[in-house]
Design an enzyme around this catalytic site. Structure first.
Site, PDB file in Angstrom:
ATOM      1  N   ASP A   8      46.693  33.031  51.669  1.00 33.25           N
ATOM      2  CA  ASP A   8      46.614  34.430  52.042  1.00 33.25           C
ATOM      3  C   ASP A   8      47.969  34.782  52.666  1.00 33.25           C
ATOM      4  O   ASP A   8      48.944  34.022  52.527  1.00 33.25           O
ATOM      5  CB  ASP A   8      45.439  34.627  53.019  1.00 33.25           C
ATOM      6  CG  ASP A   8      44.897  36.052  52.986  1.00 33.25           C
ATOM      7  OD1 ASP A   8      45.581  36.937  52.454  1.00 33.25           O
ATOM      8  OD2 ASP A   8      43.797  36.284  53.514  1.00 33.25           O
ATOM      9  N   HIS A 104      43.527  34.026  57.954  1.00 30.72           N
ATOM     10  CA  HIS A 104      43.347  34.780  59.208  1.00 30.72           C
ATOM     11  C   HIS A 104      41.886  34.730  59.619  1.00 30.72           C
ATOM     12  O   HIS A 104      41.005  34.440  58.796  1.00 30.72           O
ATOM     13  CB  HIS A 104      43.778  36.240  59.005  1.00 30.72           C
ATOM     14  CG  HIS A 104      43.108  36.873  57.840  1.00 30.72           C
ATOM     15  ND1 HIS A 104      41.847  37.408  57.909  1.00 30.72           N
ATOM     16  CD2 HIS A 104      43.486  36.976  56.531  1.00 30.72           C
ATOM     17  CE1 HIS A 104      41.498  37.845  56.709  1.00 30.72           C
ATOM     18  NE2 HIS A 104      42.461  37.585  55.844  1.00 30.72           N
ATOM     19  N   HIS A 116      40.228  40.467  59.727  1.00 36.06           N
ATOM     20  CA  HIS A 116      39.359  41.277  58.879  1.00 36.06           C
ATOM     21  C   HIS A 116      38.555  40.318  57.994  1.00 36.06           C
ATOM     22  O   HIS A 116      38.823  39.113  57.980  1.00 36.06           O
ATOM     23  CB  HIS A 116      40.152  42.284  58.026  1.00 36.06           C
ATOM     24  CG  HIS A 116      41.061  41.658  57.032  1.00 36.06           C
ATOM     25  ND1 HIS A 116      42.280  41.096  57.378  1.00 36.06           N
ATOM     26  CD2 HIS A 116      40.949  41.473  55.692  1.00 36.06           C
ATOM     27  CE1 HIS A 116      42.858  40.611  56.301  1.00 36.06           C
ATOM     28  NE2 HIS A 116      42.073  40.810  55.257  1.00 36.06           N
TER      29      HIS A 116
HETATM   30 ZN    ZN Z   1      42.599  37.892  53.814  1.00 38.41          ZN
END
Ligand code: ZN
Length: 272
Positions: A8, A104, A116
């Site tokens: 990511d 994350h 998120h």
């Molecule tokens: Zn992500």
């Protein structure tokens, strides 16, 4: 030993603002370069540790972030471009183990940079009653294929989340959040040295039979998806697969984590 490295972007050291990860913003060009270098650092460590084949999965936004011209040529393939099957861990059906780089924490985590859960209109997601974000869901999708996650690089909050989901996982803490948009960050070279050493250790442990266990979710797998706004639940709730619990929450099930996840992704598509 075949390894998947899924990456990511938000967990990259130095990234603290949406401008850093949004292709329409000038700052993005800097951080996709750092993101690519972090993946190369994981590749270096994995090869030192004994990995013999590596697939990389570009997993941020539309999966068109990695600078392929700067990617370590020792990888056998880069999976990139928009897709909807297993999404972030594309290639997981072909490997023995996986790593999650620059991930994350889930939405609503304190002191977690850009936290998120897949998209910004997802408030929360429960999998079999457990709050889950991208680290947990992707570890469970890997587990569906009997693939353990050996190493996660992220901020401190993301690394803690990884340890909760994957006991024994190696973590590389690249930054410490002070809120959602501020962090104490390692310079890229130091971050990359840390990723390399953790990746090497993780692969060595795997080869010696000391890897974390694959994350298994009970089947059938139930999900509750809470959108941020009530209108976002309107679209998917017309289909019989989704039971509307209230203004923003949908409940649905899959025969396993993979089918439940695909229904989650379909609901997100129908929410716009
Ligand atoms: Zn992500």
């Amino acid at each position: 030993m075949k390894l998947l490295i899924a990456t990511d972007m938000e967990g990259t050291s130095g990234v603290v603002d949406w401008n850093h990860v949004d292709p329409s913003k000038p700052e993005y060009a800097r951080f996709r370069k750092v993101m690519t270098a972090n993946v190369n650092a994981a590749i270096e460590g994995a090869i030192r540790g004994g990995a013999t084949e590596i697939i990389v999965s570009d997993s941020h936004n539309t999966s068109t972030n990695i600078l392929i011209e700067e990617l370590d040529p020792r990888v056998s393939a880069l999976n990139c471009g928009f897709r909807t099957n297993v999404l972030m861990v594309e290639g997981v059906d072909q490997v023995d183990a996986a790593m999650l780089v620059s991930f994350h924490a889930r939405n609503d985590t304190p002191n977690a940079i850009l936290c998120h859960t897949f998209t910004l209109n997802v408030g929360n997601l429960w999998v079999n009653g457990r709050l889950a974000g991208e680290i947990g869901v992707n570890a469970a999708i890997c587990g569906h294929y009997n693939v353990p996650v050996l190493m996660v690089s992220s901020d401190l909050a993301g690394c803690k989340e990884a340890e909760e989901w994957i006991p024994g996982v190696e973590t590389a803490v690249l930054k410490r959040g002070n809120g959602r948009f501020a962090a104490e960050c390692l310079p890229p070279e130091k971050a990359q040295e840390l990723i390399t050493s953790k990746a090497e250790k993780a692969v060595k442990n795997f080869i010696q039979g000391k890897a974390p266990k694959p994350v298994k979710m009970a089947a059938p797998t139930k999900m509750i998806l809470q959108f941020t706004h009530s209108n976002e639940a309107d679209g998917p709730s017309v289909l019989p697969e989704y039971k509307r619990l209230d203004a923003t929450r949908l409940e649905f099930e899959g025969k396993d984590i993979l089918e439940a996840f695909q229904r989650f992704i379909a609901a997100v598509f129908l929410s716009h």
